[in-house]
Design an enzyme around this catalytic site. Structure first.
Site, PDB file in Angstrom:
ATOM      1  N   GLY A   1      18.304  -7.564 -19.612  1.00  0.00           N
ATOM      2  CA  GLY A   1      17.873  -8.901 -19.235  1.00  0.00           C
ATOM      3  C   GLY A   1      18.986  -9.929 -19.167  1.00  0.00           C
ATOM      4  O   GLY A   1      18.788 -11.020 -18.655  1.00  0.00           O
TER       5      GLY A   1
ATOM      6  N   CYS B   1      -8.713  -3.251   0.349  1.00  0.00           N
ATOM      7  CA  CYS B   1      -7.881  -3.207   1.561  1.00  0.00           C
ATOM      8  C   CYS B   1      -8.761  -2.900   2.768  1.00  0.00           C
ATOM      9  O   CYS B   1      -9.556  -1.958   2.746  1.00  0.00           O
ATOM     10  CB  CYS B   1      -6.796  -2.144   1.412  1.00  0.00           C
ATOM     11  SG  CYS B   1      -5.906  -1.766   2.942  1.00  0.00           S
TER      12      CYS B   1
ATOM     13  N   CYS C   1      -7.589   0.822   4.186  1.00  0.00           N
ATOM     14  CA  CYS C   1      -7.717   2.063   3.417  1.00  0.00           C
ATOM     15  C   CYS C   1      -8.715   1.937   2.268  1.00  0.00           C
ATOM     16  O   CYS C   1      -8.973   2.919   1.568  1.00  0.00           O
ATOM     17  CB  CYS C   1      -6.360   2.517   2.882  1.00  0.00           C
ATOM     18  SG  CYS C   1      -5.766   1.581   1.460  1.00  0.00           S
TER      19      CYS C   1
ATOM     20  N   CYS D   1      -3.310  -3.677   2.404  1.00  0.00           N
ATOM     21  CA  CYS D   1      -2.291  -3.327   1.417  1.00  0.00           C
ATOM     22  C   CYS D   1      -0.941  -3.926   1.814  1.00  0.00           C
ATOM     23  O   CYS D   1      -0.519  -3.806   2.960  1.00  0.00           O
ATOM     24  CB  CYS D   1      -2.084  -1.813   1.342  1.00  0.00           C
ATOM     25  SG  CYS D   1      -3.365  -0.908   0.493  1.00  0.00           S
TER      26      CYS D   1
ATOM     27  N   CYS E   1      -0.725   2.565   1.691  1.00  0.00           N
ATOM     28  CA  CYS E   1      -1.858   2.447   2.601  1.00  0.00           C
ATOM     29  C   CYS E   1      -1.892   3.639   3.563  1.00  0.00           C
ATOM     30  O   CYS E   1      -2.938   4.260   3.771  1.00  0.00           O
ATOM     31  CB  CYS E   1      -1.746   1.141   3.385  1.00  0.00           C
ATOM     32  SG  CYS E   1      -3.276   0.610   4.165  1.00  0.00           S
TER      33      CYS E   1
END
Lengths: 290, 194
Positions: A36, A245, A248, A270, A276
């Site tokens: 980090g 979605c 899909c 998506c 997808c």
């Protein structure tokens, strides 16, 4: 001599010279050792403008080997300009295999989503980062933000999130949502939708972040605690979508809004194009799928 | 006669770096390290490979007394890396230690500064034994739950000194442990129990 890619390739492997790669590699090792923390590095001019992923490209160039398989996504999509350009850049300068399938990739460069398909220990995720400093819009001076990180003094960030609550009734930050890494440094996860923040936590893959213009590299090792900052009475929550979605039928994934015509008809699909496509190939069909 | 460096400078260096990156990112795992090097004794191929892959004129390198005693070692490293050699471990970006059993205390090396903890020394040790399992119990970033790592010879003061090193996080020394054909990482973020 390393072999050339094609009979007269004018490029060193993966474009960068070896001295630059060494410098970036040393920065990456320190970034991994101090999760980090933003390691300064001598970012190079790349044959693409700042803001187009020069940091991510330099990190990818420094880690890439001949046997790697590279995937590049831009907001989840493999087929947008930035992703196509970077994929072709490495196909040309490094001769590495490229793919759009998440499961086949060993290195995935992203701006800025995390694939829906769960990542594995064999993969490295490279983020393109525009502004690496999470405190930058609260404190413009680098000398001061560096001091705040050194002291672990992140009260300012909590004030910012609190101001969200007092103004909107909830934490309105939806992307670049600040996280605390391994209990110490607060880090900008790059402008990923906060939907993806939970995927950074305890992730089996190594996550590397490169900011070219701002000249910073940072990292999250595998299986590392990544906690989105929040309050006891306002816990961190991700976006929810009302419908699956349209193509899909996937639920629990991040969706993009598509306008269909000039009467305002729209659909949600998506954001992760590979996810997808694979679902549709497996026979899943959404309400608007053909 | 000077011994040759990497046969394929680009790809050999990349391979060594990825092994080291994996080692530091996943403490407790032992990564294979192919070197294809035959450096002057007592420099081991693994120490040489890490030096050739990662050091250059920007990185002062400190050699332990076993390595510093042989002029061929210094000549080899100078020629292939261009790195300046330093006699002061607190100024070293990389410290190469051939005799781990006589390694100086971790506090002798650079721990970095609060504003720039990345300026800490990377300690590179040659060991006889390095095995996943048994020995030290490791926890921290990069480790799923806990991992075990056995090493010999154990540097003086270890594993207690590693605990002190961890207590100073984000300052501290990062260690790369090598044995023939292998490398493991002990970043400062790793908590170690004997």
């Amino acid at each position: 001599m390393s072999e050339m890619r094609g009979p007269e390739s004018p490029y060193n492997f993966a474009y960068l010279d070896e001295g630059t790669k060494r410098m970036i590699r040393r920065a990456l090792l320190k970034a991994v050792a101090v999760p980090g923390y933003q390691v300064p590095f001598a970012s190079r001019e790349m044959p693409m403008p700042y803001g187009w992923g020069t940091g991510g490209v330099q990190v990818t160039a420094a880690i890439l080997g001949r046997s790697d398989v590279l995937k590049v996504i831009d907001q989840g999509a493999d087929d947008t300009t930035n992703a196509v350009s970077i994929r072709r850049f490495f196909a040309k300068t490094a001769g590495v295999a490229t793919t759009t399938r998440t499961a086949d990739a060993t290195v995935i460069q992203t701006r800025h989503r995390i694939p829906e398909t769960a990542l594995t220990e064999a993969q490295t995720l490279v983020y393109q980062v525009p502004i690496p400093e999470p405190l930058r819009f609260l404190e413009p001076r680098e000398t001061e933000t560096r001091q705040l990180h050194a002291l672990g003094e992140y009260g300012l960030m909590h004030v910012k999130l609190y101001e969200d609550i007092s103004r909107h009734g909830h934490i309105a930050t939806t992307y670049a949502y600040p996280v605390e890494v391994a209990g110490r440094y607060v880090m900008d996860p790059s402008p990923t939708p906060k939907f993806d923040n939970p995927k950074m936590d305890d992730c089996p893959a190594l996550q590397l972040f490169g900011a070219g213009r701002e000249r910073r590299i940072y990292a999250v090792p595998p299986y590392t605690r990544v906690r989105s900052l929040d309050f006891e009475d306002h816990p961190f929550r991700v976006q929810r979508f009302d419908c699956p979605c349209g193509l899909c039928g996937a639920e629990g994934v991040y969706l993009d809004e598509m306008l269909l015509d000039d009467t305002g008809r729209r659909m949600f699909i998506c954001s992760d194009t590979d996810h997808c496509e694979e679902r549709r190939a497996a026979g899943h069909v959404g309400t608007e799928g053909a | 006669m000077l011994r040759p460096g990497f046969r394929d400078p680009v790809h050999d260096a990349q391979g060594v770096f990825r092994a080291v990156l994996d080692a530091l990112a996943r403490p407790g795992t032992v990564q294979p390290l192919a070197t294809r090097l035959d450096p002057p004794a007592p420099l081991t191929p693994e120490l040489a490979a890490i030096a050739l892959a990662l050091t250059d004129r920007d990185t002062p390198v400190w050699l332990d007394s076993a390595l510093a005693a042989r002029a061929e070692v210094a000549a080899y490293l100078r020629f292939h890396t261009g790195a300046p050699l330093t006699g002061d471990p607190a100024r070293a970006a990389f410290a190469l230690v051939r005799e781990a059993g006589r390694c100086p205390p971790l506090s002798a090396f650079a721990p970095g500064t609060p504003a720039y903890p990345d300026t800490a020394t990377t300690l590179v040790l040659a060991l006889d034994t390095l095995e996943a399992g048994g020995g030290l119990r490791l926890t921290g970033p990069g480790i799923r739950g806990a991992a075990d790592l056995a090493l010999a010879p154990m540097p003086p003061g270890w594993p207690g000194a590693l605990g002190d090193n961890r207590a100073g996080f984000p300052l501290g020394v990062d260690s790369l442990l090598t044995a023939p054909g292998r490398v493991a990482g002990l970043p400062r973020s790793t908590a170690v129990e004997g």
